[in-house]
Design a protein around this motif. Sequence first.
Motif, PDB file in Angstrom:
ATOM      1  N   ALA A 217       0.830  -1.205   0.000  1.00 34.02           N
ATOM      2  CA  ALA A 217       0.000   0.000   0.000  1.00 34.02           C
ATOM      3  C   ALA A 217       0.865   1.255   0.000  1.00 34.02           C
ATOM      4  CB  ALA A 217      -0.932   0.003   1.212  1.00 34.02           C
ATOM      5  N   LEU A 218       1.941   1.240   0.785  1.00 34.59           N
ATOM      6  CA  LEU A 218       2.860   2.377   0.831  1.00 34.59           C
ATOM      7  C   LEU A 218       3.527   2.593  -0.528  1.00 34.59           C
ATOM      8  CD1 LEU A 218       4.292   4.442   2.775  1.00 34.59           C
ATOM      9  CD2 LEU A 218       6.086   2.732   3.018  1.00 34.59           C
ATOM     10  N   ALA A 219       3.986   1.500  -1.141  1.00 34.51           N
ATOM     11  CA  ALA A 219       4.635   1.611  -2.448  1.00 34.51           C
ATOM     12  C   ALA A 219       3.646   2.032  -3.529  1.00 34.51           C
ATOM     13  CB  ALA A 219       5.285   0.271  -2.808  1.00 34.51           C
ATOM     14  N   ASP A 220       2.450   1.470  -3.493  1.00 37.51           N
ATOM     15  CA  ASP A 220       1.450   1.795  -4.499  1.00 37.51           C
ATOM     16  C   ASP A 220       1.036   3.265  -4.407  1.00 37.51           C
ATOM     17  OD1 ASP A 220      -0.294   0.789  -6.632  1.00 37.51           O
ATOM     18  OD2 ASP A 220      -1.930   1.215  -5.248  1.00 37.51           O
ATOM     19  N   ALA A 221       1.041   3.815  -3.201  1.00 39.40           N
ATOM     20  CA  ALA A 221       0.671   5.218  -3.029  1.00 39.40           C
ATOM     21  C   ALA A 221       1.674   6.152  -3.690  1.00 39.40           C
ATOM     22  CB  ALA A 221       0.548   5.547  -1.541  1.00 39.40           C
ATOM     23  N   SER A 222       2.925   5.727  -3.803  1.00 38.14           N
ATOM     24  CA  SER A 222       3.913   6.572  -4.467  1.00 38.14           C
ATOM     25  C   SER A 222       3.616   6.713  -5.947  1.00 38.14           C
ATOM     26  CB  SER A 222       5.323   5.993  -4.268  1.00 38.14           C
ATOM     27  OG  SER A 222       5.472   4.768  -4.962  1.00 38.14           O
TER      28      SER A 222
END
Length: 399
Positions: A217-222
Amino acid sequence: MFLTSLGFGVILPTLPFLSKHLGATPLEMGLAISVFSVASLFSSFLWGAASDRLGRRPVLIMGIVGYGLSSALLALAPNITVLLILRFLAGMMASAVSPSSMALVTELTSAEERPRILGYMGSINGIGFIFGPPVGAFLSIFGIGVPFASVGLLSILNGLLAMRFLPRGSKPAEGASEAIRPEVNKENAWVAGVKRLGLLLKNRMIAPLLFGSFVIALADASISSTLSYYITGPLQSTQTMAGWAFMMNAGVSAIAQATVFARIFTRYGDMMTIVIGFSFGAVGFFLLGLSHLLVWAFGAVALLSLCRGLAFPSITTGISLRISSALQGSGFGSYNTVGSLGRTLGPLIAGWLFSVHASSPFFFSGGLLLLTVGAFLLWTHRERKTSAHQQSNTVQKTV
């Protein structure tokens, strides 16, 4: 799920225009988007616990209708303060949809067919997001408030359809052990939700999956927060091409979940499928950070989409198979909570890194996925070693 995700897609592209119409500053426009994830962060595990207590179906219908009505009221917001409050309420109600729907599917499917069905659910969710933005853009022609009112009507229709056709799962707390039933019956939703979230975060079978959910989720938000700026800035392309990149990101993920995910999961299991997905994602992020041509960026986005199409359903299926039927709602609520935390922190980290260097968010996310792959491989090796040791002890005792 399709109608709900369609409503999400209708709201997102038109919300900045409504915020600007109310005189919002750039910071307030960003808050209008992030406050939704913050509300989901603090309420997902509560809705999950509530679905364990009250049943999946009523919580799901309540979330569908509540999200639509709170979103429809945005069209009547007189100022930015009211808009932010309504967006927070919309996030709270929307966070009831995912854990209760996945818990209901878990109750109605066997372990063998569950990866395929959960993969279909993820695919349908992505398709709704693909169709939502153009529908929202079309409706906004007739007025800035029309898309929001339309989502309200759509949610009421969705709720009526759910009441008529949605199958009923098991009764609340059915299948729970005697030790769990008193907790379900006597404790309020907040205490039960917090307690179960803490227990799941400590459980060595569930915690790695929740950690993986946070990382992806953190990576996808970037991607969602910086891809448009990257394509229109360093790659010197247009906003139209950025829109096509987002559509490709959702489309490839939907296709992967509907076609290849169940086969890979059945053959390799949840942890190795996550490793495969994260490996695609790491390569995709590094390729995107090194891209100087638009065609390479689109290839990187395709790899990132394949990562999403394998990782997200692997995590949800793994949780459903590793947790008891009576606690499915709490499990998926915790999954949404850690995912919301990643989606809340992701844009902040990516925005800061983007200000340092345009490629920094992608190298950071690629490195984070690569480290997670290593951690998962190490965890899998230790689990196999522990399992083999336990089997050896059992054989010795039997002999």
